[in-house]
Design a protein around this motif. Structure first.
Motif, short mmCIF file in Angstrom:
data_model
loop_
_atom_site.label_atom_id
_atom_site.label_comp_id
_atom_site.label_asym_id
_atom_site.label_seq_id
_atom_site.Cartn_x
_atom_site.Cartn_y
_atom_site.Cartn_z
N HIS A 73 62.37 58.74 -38.88
CA HIS A 73 62.13 57.91 -37.70
C HIS A 73 62.35 56.43 -38.02
CE1 HIS A 73 59.66 60.85 -35.27
NE2 HIS A 73 59.48 61.40 -36.45
N GLY A 74 62.48 55.61 -36.99
CA GLY A 74 62.24 54.18 -37.16
C GLY A 74 63.45 53.26 -37.19
N GLY A 78 63.23 49.79 -39.22
CA GLY A 78 62.10 50.40 -39.92
C GLY A 78 62.30 50.32 -41.42
N LEU A 220 51.74 51.10 -47.19
CA LEU A 220 52.94 51.61 -46.52
C LEU A 220 52.58 52.77 -45.58
CD1 LEU A 220 56.03 51.99 -46.23
CD2 LEU A 220 55.99 53.29 -48.36
N PRO A 221 52.92 52.66 -44.28
CA PRO A 221 52.70 53.80 -43.38
C PRO A 221 53.40 55.05 -43.92
CG PRO A 221 53.28 51.85 -42.10
CD PRO A 221 53.47 51.49 -43.56
N SER A 222 52.70 56.15 -43.89
CA SER A 222 53.25 57.38 -44.49
C SER A 222 54.60 57.77 -43.92
CB SER A 222 52.26 58.53 -44.28
OG SER A 222 51.03 58.24 -44.88
N ILE A 223 54.83 57.48 -42.64
CA ILE A 223 56.11 57.89 -42.04
C ILE A 223 57.29 57.15 -42.67
CG2 ILE A 223 55.16 58.58 -39.80
CD1 ILE A 223 56.56 55.90 -38.73
N LEU A 224 57.02 56.07 -43.39
CA LEU A 224 58.09 55.31 -44.05
C LEU A 224 58.06 55.48 -45.57
CD1 LEU A 224 57.90 51.93 -42.03
CD2 LEU A 224 59.55 53.79 -41.72
N ASP A 225 57.18 56.34 -46.08
CA ASP A 225 57.00 56.49 -47.52
C ASP A 225 57.99 57.51 -48.07
OD1 ASP A 225 56.07 57.26 -50.09
OD2 ASP A 225 54.02 56.67 -49.58
N PHE A 236 57.20 65.41 -42.59
CA PHE A 236 55.81 64.96 -42.63
C PHE A 236 55.27 64.93 -41.21
CE2 PHE A 236 52.93 61.23 -42.25
CZ PHE A 236 51.85 61.79 -42.92
N ASN A 237 56.06 64.38 -40.31
CA ASN A 237 55.72 64.54 -38.89
C ASN A 237 56.94 65.13 -38.18
OD1 ASN A 237 57.28 62.20 -38.96
ND2 ASN A 237 56.11 61.18 -37.35
#
Lengths: 360, 360
Positions: A73-74, A78, A220-225, A236-237
């Motif tokens: 995402h992002g 991002g 760091l937000p997990s969605i960007l890790d 992850f999501n």
């Protein structure tokens, strides 16, 4: 209008064959009686899409085994935050080569997380916009990595060389990926928003070298890790499944036409047709030195800017759309990403020639 | 299989009428000769989509004027990080009501940014899973906000009441939004991943009260910064345009059938058919107390779990797909989001009755 040539800088054209297939199977995909966008990302059917798309991308780009491929995402913006938060480790600086709007935007975001060493790599050569050779870039000793953007979509600038450094090289390849051959092994991280050469906006592809994992900041937000995404295989999501599936179809199409080597030849041929025509004309001009002209984005100006509006209006009537240049540079911009056939570029040149004859 | 009833928990069904329209106009949208996914997010045509979709969502949910509507990247899990980074301000704690898997996942992410006050709000009532009444939730004095998840998709639990507090209430409404009437004015922030009741995965809707802006931490990635997104009208970076367009079509469909009040009636009717059948049977059971049964996700178990595989196989053959329960609770789960017609629920009940007759 039934069919046009679409020169949009992004979200850009999808290959016509791909879009037609996607339309055919939109409500009943794989014989499941549902759309691909209505199934679980954890279903066997979607996991097959995910695995095949990664396999195809690895093959297309000859991605070495010590690199992970992530579907995120992002968007590239991002990644402007993700890169420093994943890679800085204990360092508080990184080298940011500033060659235009997008490289500079990455700098602005990086400033949240470190004190970037910003190097202006633009120059003038023979009265044209150009980029300082990478061998002359002023790199710092304590940088965690070297970041640059090899294609600046707004200025129509492309950078083909790389600095000599033992630091990880990080590249925003949103407008470069899959357009020409790249030696992935020379990079630490490559990232790309999908909406140029991959698929619909909302998907981001990240290619990260194995040894760069595990340095993420706690904030760091997990969605960007990267480590989380590697561990969870980009699930992850819930990933943007429809965009991912469509990217997979674009990869298949690219393989079917002969892969990136063939695509590069076609892109070089397309760009040559357009730049040659512009250079042969006194009515149009391109401001970029031939060393750094982009294969993907060709900005051009009319000698008389008062004709801009008429040019755009008549081009649109001729089925040549989204040619307006970015407000920062004005004039026109023809984005000729992978999905643009040479016939589209030829049609544009024919129109430009006729317009010139009418108004020169 | 030509057409099935799809009980997937997400990515979930899209209304059939919407999907059919999207298919029809996929390669030539608005008469432009291009797909909606191939045009600039800054074009007049796409901005019209963006504006209309926000207008329709505001109307559907009666969103007051002092709330902003954002269309974002990153999914609800992105918001698990965005919420504390946007809302904590100088506080180092927030109340997190833990009613199940998703509320708990939000806690894990919040721990990166604060010391959450985590309150287990699950309980047992009459031998069934239930949730403590919101009036009894143990809130802390120094919390920046109160976070909860009104629908737990895995357990099939729904929370309909709200705590009395002057703190902003923040709700993960991924599985609740647009399914029943909500008084937005009681909330500080509502967020929702699109892939249940809105559209394709990859889009996230955030509704944020005006006075909560301006508290973002400096380390917050800009793509998750509510103030940036408000300022740039959700176009700080290229948004997931196709998902946004499709969400807009879902909003139009919802308005066409009578809005959220009508949708709520239909959802209550659908849920009643299924729960009533389960309660009337000794062969199936649902573990959730009627106070907290979800309108959207109905988990159920067979008395004899050895029949699970056969149930799923025969259901699939009958065109009833994606009924397998989450691995955490086992058994079956029928997700009956807005797009599921009552005919689908009736078909499921008929199948369940026949299966029971065969195997009881």
């Amino acid at each position: 209008m039934e069919k046009v040539y679409n020169f949009c800088a992004g979200p850009a054209m999808i290959p016509a064959e791909v879009l037609s297939k996607v339309q055919d199977e939109l409500v009943n995909w794989n014989g499941l009686g549902t759309s691909v966008m209505e199934i679980s990302h954890r279903s066997q059917d979607f996991i097959a899409v995910a695995e095949q798309s990664e396999k195809d991308l690895r093959e297309l780009l000859s991605i070495p085994d010590n690199y992970h491929v992530l579907f995120c995402h992002g968007g590239a913006r991002g990644q402007f935050a993700a890169v420093p938060m994943n890679l800085l480790g204990d360092s508080d600086t990184a080298d940011y080569m500033d060659g235009g709007y997008w490289a500079h935007s990455a700098v602005e975001e990086a400033k949240k997380y470190c004190a970037p060493n910003v190097v202006d790599i633009t120059c003038e050569r023979d009265g044209k916009k150009a980029i300082i050779p990478a061998s002359e870039w002023s790199l710092s000793d304590d940088a965690a990595y070297v970041h640059f953007c090899p294609n600046e979509t707004i200025d129509g600038i492309e950078i083909r060389d790389l600095p000599q450094t033992d630091k990880p090289i990080v590249a925003d390849m949103s407008s470069t990926i899959l357009s020409r051959e790249i030696d992935i092994s020379k990079y630490g991280v490559i990232y790309a928003g999908a909406q140029k050469n991959i698929g619909p906006a909302g998907l981001t592809v990240v290619i990260v070298r194995d040894d760069l994992l595990g340095k993420a900041k706690q904030i760091l937000p997990s969605i960007l890790d990267y480590s989380v995404l590697v561990d969870k295989e980009s699930m992850f999501n819930t990933p943007p499944t429809f965009a991912w599936y469509l990217a997979g179809e674009v990869f298949k199409w690219l393989k079917s036409i002969g892969g990136v080597a063939e695509m590069q030849q076609r892109n070089e041929a397309k760009a040559k047709v357009l730049y040659d025509f512009i250079d042969s004309s006194d009515f149009y001009r391109n401001e970029v030195h031939s060393d750094n002209r982009s294969l993907m984005n060709v900005p051009f100006q009319l000698k008389n800017p008062e004709l801009d509006a008429l040019f755009l209006e008549q081009a649109k009537a001729a089925g040549l759309v989204a040619l307006k240049g970015h407000r920062a540079v004005g004039g026109m911009r023809a984005s000729i990403y992978n999905a643009m056939p040479i016939e589209g570029v030829q049609a544009l040149v024919n129109f430009m020639a006729a317009f010139e004859q009418q108004h020169a």
